[in-house]
Each structure stands twice: as C-alpha cells, then as structure tokens.
Design a protein around this motif. Structure first.
Motif, PDB file in Angstrom:
ATOM      1  N   LEU A   4       0.860  -1.191   0.000  1.00  0.00           N
ATOM      2  CA  LEU A   4       0.000   0.000   0.000  1.00  0.00           C
ATOM      3  C   LEU A   4       0.894   1.239   0.000  1.00  0.00           C
ATOM      4  N   VAL A   5       0.568   2.195  -0.837  1.00  0.00           N
ATOM      5  CA  VAL A   5       1.260   3.485  -0.807  1.00  0.00           C
ATOM      6  C   VAL A   5       0.217   4.544  -0.444  1.00  0.00           C
ATOM      7  N   CYS A   6       0.465   5.277   0.626  1.00  0.00           N
ATOM      8  CA  CYS A   6      -0.491   6.310   1.042  1.00  0.00           C
ATOM      9  C   CYS A   6      -0.142   7.588   0.289  1.00  0.00           C
ATOM     10  N   ILE A 106      -8.055   0.107   6.099  1.00  0.00           N
ATOM     11  CA  ILE A 106      -7.149  -0.936   5.580  1.00  0.00           C
ATOM     12  C   ILE A 106      -6.835  -2.035   6.580  1.00  0.00           C
ATOM     13  N   ARG A 107      -7.368  -1.890   7.798  1.00  0.00           N
ATOM     14  CA  ARG A 107      -7.022  -2.828   8.879  1.00  0.00           C
ATOM     15  C   ARG A 107      -7.140  -4.292   8.445  1.00  0.00           C
ATOM     16  N   PHE A 111      -2.113  -5.711   4.100  1.00  0.00           N
ATOM     17  CA  PHE A 111      -0.944  -5.239   3.351  1.00  0.00           C
ATOM     18  C   PHE A 111       0.316  -5.660   4.093  1.00  0.00           C
ATOM     19  N   ASP A 112       1.334  -6.044   3.325  1.00  0.00           N
ATOM     20  CA  ASP A 112       2.590  -6.477   3.943  1.00  0.00           C
ATOM     21  C   ASP A 112       3.554  -5.309   4.122  1.00  0.00           C
ATOM     22  N   PRO A 172       4.117  -7.479   8.605  1.00  0.00           N
ATOM     23  CA  PRO A 172       3.814  -6.199   7.957  1.00  0.00           C
ATOM     24  C   PRO A 172       4.527  -5.049   8.659  1.00  0.00           C
ATOM     25  N   PHE A 173       4.925  -4.066   7.861  1.00  0.00           N
ATOM     26  CA  PHE A 173       5.596  -2.914   8.466  1.00  0.00           C
ATOM     27  C   PHE A 173       5.353  -1.673   7.617  1.00  0.00           C
ATOM     28  N   ILE A 174       5.675  -0.520   8.210  1.00  0.00           N
ATOM     29  CA  ILE A 174       5.495   0.754   7.508  1.00  0.00           C
ATOM     30  C   ILE A 174       6.852   1.419   7.322  1.00  0.00           C
TER      31      ILE A 174
END
Lengths: 249, 323
Positions: A4-6, A106-107, A111-112, A172-174
């Motif tokens: 996912l790209v915000c 998105i919870r 997304f990974d 998953p991470f940001i």
C-alpha cells in the motif's frame, strides 16, 4: 505480497500560495493538484519492486483520504501503474484524523508493506506514517532511502545523522520514505492512462473522528530586506560585510 | 505536570540540537510554571548529562538498558510513553529530525496527544495552546491550536537559540524494561561518514548549483567551506548529474536546513530549492543571471561568474583569518 502506498493530494510545488477567508483557507483558484512528491517516489519504488517478479509482489494499492475532487490525482497514480485505489470519502482533517481513517479502512486488507512519504508538501507534518503504524500496531522505520526484498526478507536502509543503517524488519511494516527511495518519479505512459480509466477505486465511508489540532490561521513570511549587491570585481567586500554587518562569520 | 524533552545521543554525546531542545523545553516550562525534565535513552556519560543542566533542565532521566540494541521505533515509543506517564508530562518536545519524526507520531497516538511539527518559536499562547509552524515548505506559516490535554511539539533544528539558565539539577536512573516482543528492528550494518560537518548541523553552508558548470570546478567552493568551517551542499540537478553526492542535496526533497549563513553559488533559486533553505538567517547569492529568483531570497548578492568570484572570496576569507 501486497503493498500500500499512502498518497496525499497537494498543490503543485511551484504554486504561489495565497489564503482567503481571513487567512484561514488556501485559495484553491488556479491550483494544479499533484501527488505529494515523496508519495510519488514511494509509489515508484513500490512499482519497481513489483516489476521484479522474484520479489513476489502481487499488487500495489494507493490509499487516500479525500473527496471526489481528488480522484484525478488517484487516476494519475493508477496511470503510473498502481493496480487499484482506496479513497476514504471525507475532506482530510489533521494528520491524526487522516491516520485513523486510513487505519480503519485498511485494517483488514492485510498489506505487507505500507509506504508513506516522509512529509506532505502542504502541512509539512511528517506524522501520518508513524501514526498509522502505531494505530495498526506495526513496526515502522522512518527516514528510509531504500527498500529491497532479498530472499523474501525486507532489507531497509535508514538515514541517520551522518550515516545510514541497514536494517531488517518483519512484515507487515510501515516505511516512511525520503530522498533516495527512487531515482525519478515514474511518469504515466499513454497505455497507462488508458488502463487507469477502468482500474477500481474503492470508496470507503469515513469514521466519525475529531481532529486533535486545528489551524487557526495562516501567515505569509515577512518580506526579506532587499538584496544588497556587491560588484563581482570587488567580491572580497562581501566577506567584510558578512563579518562586520551580518556578523555571521 | 512537566515538560518532557526527549534527547537522542550520537555515540554517547549530545550536540547543539540537544541544547536547543532543552533550552526550548525549559522556556515552555517557564511559561507554564512547570519543571522541564530531559529524557535520555542509551549509554551517555555523566558529564554529558550534566551539560543539560546549563540549559534549564531540572531533572535528567537516563534509561540505560543492554537489551536495547537498535533504535526500534515501537520500543522507544513505549519507553518514552511510560516516562511521560510517570512524570505527568503534558508537553512533550522532540527534534524535528528523523528520530523525532519516527517517535512523535507514535507517541501522539499512544498518548492521544495532538502534535505540531517543525515548530520554530515559543508557543503563541498557552490557553488555548497555539504554536507557530512552517507550512507549504516555508512559503507560509500557520498558527496551529493543539486541542488535547497532552501536547507534542517537534522543534525545527537551528530555529531556537540555546539559552543558558542553570537550575539545580538531578540525574535519575530509571529502570524501564522494554517489551522484548516489540523489538523487531535488527540493524545489520552501520555506515558512518566521519570527519564531515553535517549539513543539518552546520552554522554555515556553501552550496553549488549548475552554474558551477562542471564537477571539476568544486575546488574553490570546498576551500571556501573549509576556511569557514562550513558544510558543502548542492542543488538537485547537481546531485542528479552525479557531480556531488546525494547527501549534499538541499531543497524540497533533499535536506531541509536552517543555517545562519547559506551561500547559493550558481543556483537560480527554483521554488523547490528555496523550500529547503528559506529558513536560513542570511542567504548569499552568486549568479550570472541578475534576474535569477535566488536574488529575491538573498540579503547579499553578487552578479557574476562563480569561477571568477569564488577565488576572490577565498582570498578575502584568508585575509580576515590572518588578522
């Protein structure tokens, strides 16, 4: 793997900003809206990761909080190559409100990797990515200039004062990304623009959530004193002025 | 109630940024009639911790824990949140650098605290709590009200003068055991540049643009920087061309800096470049094009070719240094 790209919808960076309504709102007249430059680089990197089949990236989704008026910016992201988009249908509040809207939408999407630009060029907040990570309970890495997938493992470069660290972190991470994450933003090709018309934008109804902060008003910077010129032939005089007048050397 | 300021350290040392943060926190604390408490995580010498007293911290809390092997954003957030609760902090101050940008938003969610980032002045008012911050990359400023009981501020580097104000001072070792399950960041390798002045720390920055014409022409620019104890920087086209390293790129998407003095040499001053340097206290522009927008942002200007002007500047600096 799903990425996912915000993305944030911001005035083109060359815009001369003006304010209206007692300086409480930006004057949107004549503004060209674009994908926030850091988010555009994040999207580019996500697509590069997907291009290399060995990375096992299935989809790149863009997430956005905003009204239907920002759909042209989402279509642009789709034209550049994102597979689909999620738009949470509310005018963006403060960073906290945006992060909560994104988190709730998105919870359950699993997304990974979530990529966020390090700041938006309008409010210069640098906060949505970290907030989103905390709301989802994911690890985050901030100041990321490289994301790679090596043998299924995420290898991240984090910029620190005076150097860099090579880090691994489980999905998953940001990643909150900055300069270096991609060389140049990818540009939409005609084929991409055609395809973008039919790519899905999922519209999610917003949560009821209050902002924690509020802009009272905007101010323009104080005009700077006019430039004092020194003749090129007499350039050394500049150093004297910097020492005796400005007192900065 | 307290004002809690988080301080990172660099190999066990603090730097000017740390003292700016403590000075700022202690001034805010004064406005509120509360103590300023500094929090340092990691191994730092007692003598370094004592330095903080000179800028108005009444207490320094030091957490040293061998199990913290990396800067893990979740682990640090947990520890800072715990200290914030223990000290009854209603204001948290962090730096607006990558570490502050990592921790402040997570703390905001954890403590349900509104955040204002890149703040460059003392609060405009306490009740309501309003701060002044840069928006639109320096093209404007905003007065932002934080409406929550706990408030988080990240302070822009080089925006607040260090103020000495000695207070009676205690160091408290606090033993907080981080939750091992949260520790997910593993550092495999650290690459450090040594001996270079960091662009973000420097008081003076000497920066070159396309008007330098070739990467081979950087000699006098570097010499000028060395003589002034300055950092070297460049515009985006220069780093994109590979003339200079990407670490030197100042501008909207590169480094955002606020030195006392910024030399823009052969840089036209596109909006995106100014976004990174407009907070400089003085800008000097050297450009062949007298209509270049950089002259509108500059206080001192020379219309001329960098290759001819730079040697003259180098000579002039040598002369004042010899006096």
């Amino acid at each position: 793997m799903k990425i996912l790209v915000c993305i944030s919808n911001v005035p083109d960076t060359t815009t001369k900003v003006k304010f209206v309504d007692n300086s409480t709102k930006i004057d949107v007249n004549g503004i060209q809206w674009v994908i926030n430059p850091w988010d555009e680089l994040a999207l580019t990197r996500a697509l590069e990761l997907k291009d290399d089949a060995s990375n096992g990236v299935q989809t790149v989704t863009v997430g956005h909080v905003g009204l239907i008026s920002s759909e042209p910016t989402l279509r642009k992201a789709l034209a550049i190559g994102a597979d689909d988009a999620i738009r949470i249908n509310i005018e963006a509040g403060d960073a906290y409100a945006i992060a909560v809207q994104l988190a709730e939408a998105i919870r359950n999407e699993n997304f990974d990797i979530i990529l966020c630009g390090i700041e938006s060029s309008d409010h210069n907040g640098s906060t949505v990515g970290g907030m989103l990570a905390e709301l989802l309970g994911y690890p985050s890495v901030t100041g990321v200039s490289s994301v790679k997938i090596e043998n299924g493992q995420l290898v991240i470069t984090r910029e620190i004062d005076g150097g860099k660290e090579i880090i691994t972190v489980p999905a998953p991470f940001i990643a909150v990304v900055q300069k270096g994450i991609a060389k140049e933003p990818r540009i939409a090709a005609m084929r991409g623009i055609m395809m973008a018309r039919t790519k899905p934008i999922k519209v999610v109804e917003p949560q009821l959530i209050d902002s924690l902060t509020e802009v009272i008003n905007y101010e323009m910077p104080k005009p700077r004193a006019a430039c004092k010129y020194v003749a090129a032939d007499d350039a050394g005089q500049l150093i004297v002025l910097l020492q005796n007048e400005a007192k900065v050397i | 109630m307290s004002v809690l300021v988080f301080l990172e350290n660099w190999d066990g040392k603090f730097k000017k940024l740390s003292f700016e943060l403590v000075s700022y926190a202690s001034k805010v604390a004064e406005m509120l009639g509360q103590p300023a408490i500094a929090l340092s995580i990691g191994k730092v010498d007692a003598s370094e911790l004592e330095k903080l007293a000179a800028y108005g911290a009444e207490k320094v809390i030091n957490i040293e824990n061998d199990s913290i092997k990396a800067f893990d954003e979740q682990v640090y957030t947990s520890m800072i949140a715990e200290v914030a609760q223990k000290t009854g902090a209603n204001i948290l101050v962090l730096a607006n650098n990558n570490s502050g940008k990592a921790l402040a938003p997570r703390l905001s969610v954890r403590l349900k605290a509104g955040i204002a980032s890149g703040v460059s002045r003392l609060p405009v008012s306490i009740n309501p709590f309003v701060v002044y911050k840069k928006v639109y990359s320096g093209k404007a400023f905003a007065n932002v009200a934080i409406k929550t009981e706990i408030k988080i501020i990240t302070l822009a580097q080089n925006s607040f003068e260090v103020v000495e104000s000695s207070k009676t001072f205690v160091v408290e070792k606090m033993n907080i055991q981080p939750d091992g399950k949260l520790m997910k960041t593993q550092v495999k390798e650290v690459q450090k540049q040594s001996g270079k002045i960091l662009i973000t720390d420097a008081d003076i920055v000497v920066s070159g643009g396309r008007g330098m014409k070739s990467p081979d022409n950087w000699g006098p620019l570097v010499e000028l920087a060395d003589l002034l104890g300055a950092a070297t920087a460049c515009s985006r086209p220069v780093s994109d061309e590979g003339w200079r390293s990407h670490d030197e790129h100042t501008g909207q998407t590169g480094k955002i800096i606020a030195p006392n003095l910024y030399f823009a040499i052969g840089i036209s001053g596109a909006t995106q470049h100014l976004a990174g340097v407009s907070s400089s206290k003085f800008i000097v522009a050297i450009n062949t094009d007298k209509d270049a927008p950089i002259f509108e942002a500059a206080q001192y200007g020379i219309v001329g070719d960098a290759s001819k002007v730079l040697p003259k500047l180098v000579e002039a600096v040598k002369e004042i240094k010899s006096k």
